[in-house]
Scaffold this motif. Structure first.
Motif, PDB file in Angstrom:
ATOM      1  N   ARG A 105       0.880  -1.192   0.000  1.00 42.62           N
ATOM      2  CA  ARG A 105       0.000   0.000   0.000  1.00 42.62           C
ATOM      3  C   ARG A 105       0.907   1.228   0.000  1.00 42.62           C
ATOM      4  NH1 ARG A 105      -3.473  -1.121   5.151  1.00 42.62           N
ATOM      5  NH2 ARG A 105      -4.500   0.846   4.544  1.00 42.62           N
ATOM      6  N   ASP A 106       1.422   1.557  -1.185  1.00 40.21           N
ATOM      7  CA  ASP A 106       2.480   2.554  -1.309  1.00 40.21           C
ATOM      8  C   ASP A 106       2.077   3.920  -0.751  1.00 40.21           C
ATOM      9  OD1 ASP A 106       3.276   0.370  -2.761  1.00 40.21           O
ATOM     10  OD2 ASP A 106       3.953   1.512  -4.508  1.00 40.21           O
ATOM     11  N   ASP A 107       0.930   4.453  -1.189  1.00 39.94           N
ATOM     12  CA  ASP A 107       0.518   5.779  -0.748  1.00 39.94           C
ATOM     13  C   ASP A 107       0.268   5.813   0.749  1.00 39.94           C
ATOM     14  OD1 ASP A 107       0.723   6.618  -3.338  1.00 39.94           O
ATOM     15  OD2 ASP A 107      -1.444   6.744  -3.716  1.00 39.94           O
ATOM     16  N   HIS A 108      -0.370   4.768   1.267  1.00 38.25           N
ATOM     17  CA  HIS A 108      -0.641   4.720   2.701  1.00 38.25           C
ATOM     18  C   HIS A 108       0.660   4.715   3.490  1.00 38.25           C
ATOM     19  CE1 HIS A 108      -1.903   3.135   6.617  1.00 38.25           C
ATOM     20  NE2 HIS A 108      -3.132   3.559   6.322  1.00 38.25           N
ATOM     21  N   ALA A 109       1.631   3.924   3.023  1.00 39.97           N
ATOM     22  CA  ALA A 109       2.912   3.863   3.721  1.00 39.97           C
ATOM     23  C   ALA A 109       3.639   5.207   3.657  1.00 39.97           C
ATOM     24  CB  ALA A 109       3.780   2.764   3.121  1.00 39.97           C
ATOM     25  N   ALA A 110       3.586   5.877   2.502  1.00 35.90           N
ATOM     26  CA  ALA A 110       4.225   7.191   2.377  1.00 35.90           C
ATOM     27  C   ALA A 110       3.594   8.193   3.335  1.00 35.90           C
ATOM     28  CB  ALA A 110       4.126   7.682   0.940  1.00 35.90           C
ATOM     29  N   ASP A 111       2.275   8.204   3.405  1.00 30.54           N
ATOM     30  CA  ASP A 111       1.578   9.128   4.301  1.00 30.54           C
ATOM     31  C   ASP A 111       1.867   8.786   5.761  1.00 30.54           C
ATOM     32  OD1 ASP A 111       0.512  10.345   2.071  1.00 30.54           O
ATOM     33  OD2 ASP A 111      -1.470   9.418   2.273  1.00 30.54           O
ATOM     34  N   THR A 112       1.925   7.494   6.055  1.00 35.16           N
ATOM     35  CA  THR A 112       2.172   7.058   7.432  1.00 35.16           C
ATOM     36  C   THR A 112       3.566   7.437   7.890  1.00 35.16           C
ATOM     37  OG1 THR A 112       0.626   5.209   7.189  1.00 35.16           O
ATOM     38  CG2 THR A 112       2.248   5.049   8.955  1.00 35.16           C
ATOM     39  N   LEU A 113       4.571   7.187   7.039  1.00 34.82           N
ATOM     40  CA  LEU A 113       5.941   7.560   7.389  1.00 34.82           C
ATOM     41  C   LEU A 113       6.060   9.072   7.551  1.00 34.82           C
ATOM     42  CD1 LEU A 113       8.899   6.750   7.849  1.00 34.82           C
ATOM     43  CD2 LEU A 113       9.236   6.923   5.367  1.00 34.82           C
ATOM     44  N   ALA A 114       5.434   9.825   6.646  1.00 32.76           N
ATOM     45  CA  ALA A 114       5.489  11.288   6.736  1.00 32.76           C
ATOM     46  C   ALA A 114       4.850  11.773   8.030  1.00 32.76           C
ATOM     47  CB  ALA A 114       4.795  11.909   5.527  1.00 32.76           C
ATOM     48  N   GLY A 115       3.700  11.217   8.387  1.00 32.22           N
ATOM     49  CA  GLY A 115       3.039  11.629   9.622  1.00 32.22           C
ATOM     50  C   GLY A 115       3.863  11.297  10.847  1.00 32.22           C
ATOM     51  N   PHE A 116       4.508  10.126  10.835  1.00 27.92           N
ATOM     52  CA  PHE A 116       5.349   9.741  11.961  1.00 27.92           C
ATOM     53  C   PHE A 116       6.521  10.711  12.114  1.00 27.92           C
ATOM     54  CE2 PHE A 116       9.003   7.559  13.731  1.00 27.92           C
ATOM     55  CZ  PHE A 116       8.487   7.033  14.903  1.00 27.92           C
TER      56      PHE A 116
END
Length: 301
Positions: A114-125
């Motif tokens: 889930r590329d976009d979800h992972a990108a958003d999750t890492l950015a939020g973290f």
């Protein structure tokens, strides 16, 4: 490297728990593969015992015990937090820790779908983590400097990795590094950093990032050192989405981060190699992970 004088076994872990934390001694104990500075044992379903296996490990554990309770409550992903402290004893001469267990599979043993979800999750973290650190926060040791101060290491890694299959890209890799060296320095206040984000230090569940582990190298400094994770962790093409979601990195910081990602990719490649050119302590999976990350670095932009 590891200190081989003290064999760490399940029996030893059980005996230490029985002596110092008897209320936990009845929980099931099973070893967890991996670990550089510590050997880790799963304790029941919710906890883990971390046993130092290198000379520097006790200091790293003390740092985690001091600062993770401060950082964890505001982070949007699970991170290990200290539950108990084990004191040095005749059975085991170093302090040790009982931490919460972060569920998921390490990324070096799994993948992100889930590329976009992972990108958003890492950015939020990282947005949540990268706030101004207090004056007493730990400083970087072998990490944290501007890329221009790491050029000797980069050149050594590049020379060693070229026989591993990147000879045709050596000029392109050096161009990325030279651009990072030429980028302006970080002018903001030192911010909290994980310090060692690579595929073995994050976990995934259901195709996306679900936790971050091993904060022993945390320090305060330039966020570029953590932002290199955009290439080290995320699938091809997800970097742009990550930086849009992170929304706090100027062009100079992205340039430094990209160069540091190249440096760390070469390091992962060497950690995954066997023989005299390789570096000790890594896993075979880290070589392919480093090559894939380096390809993402070169394709970015």
């Amino acid at each position: 490297m590891a200190d081989s004088e003290n064999e760490i076994t399940a029996e030893l872990v059980h005996d230490l728990l029985r002596d110092q934390h008897p209320d936990l001694a009845g929980l099931a104990i099973r070893e967890v593969a991996g670990g550089w500075d510590n050997r880790m044992w799963r304790l029941g379903d919710e906890l883990a015992v971390r046993m130092p296996r290198t000379e520097r490990a006790p200091a790293l554990q003390r740092k985690e015990r001091r600062w993770l309770p401060v950082l964890a409550p505001r982070l949007p992903l699970p991170v290990p937090t200290p539950v108990r402290i084990g004191e040095p004893s005749a059975r085991f001469p170093r302090p040790w820790s009982v931490m919460t267990w972060v569920r998921g599979e390490p990324l070096d043993c799994a993948s992100i779908s889930r590329d976009d979800h992972a990108a958003d999750t890492l950015a939020g973290f990282l947005r949540a983590l990268h706030v101004e650190a207090p004056a007493e926060a730990p400083a970087g040791s072998d990490r944290g400097a501007h890329p221009k101060k790491c050029t000797d290491g980069f050149e050594a890694f590049l020379r060693a990795a070229v026989p591993g299959g990147v000879a045709a890209d050596a000029r392109a890799i050096r161009d990325v590094w030279d651009d990072a060296v030429a980028a302006p320095e970080w002018e903001g206040p030192p911010v909290w950093l994980h310090g060692d984000l690579h595929p073995a230090n994050v976990v995934v569940s259901e195709g996306t990032l679900s936790g971050v582990i091993d904060f022993g190298d945390m320090f305060a400094g330039d966020p570029a050192w953590d932002l290199a994770a955009a290439w080290l962790l995320l699938p091809a093409g997800a970097g742009s989405r990550f930086f849009e979601a992170y929304a706090q990195a100027d062009e100079a910081t992205i340039r430094r981060a990209r160069g540091l990602a190249a440096l760390k990719s070469l390091f992962l490649m060497l950690m995954g190699q066997k023989g005299e050119r390789g570096l000790p302590g890594g896993k075979p999976a880290w070589g392919p992970a480093g090559r894939a990350a380096l390809a993402r670095v070169l394709a970015f932009g």
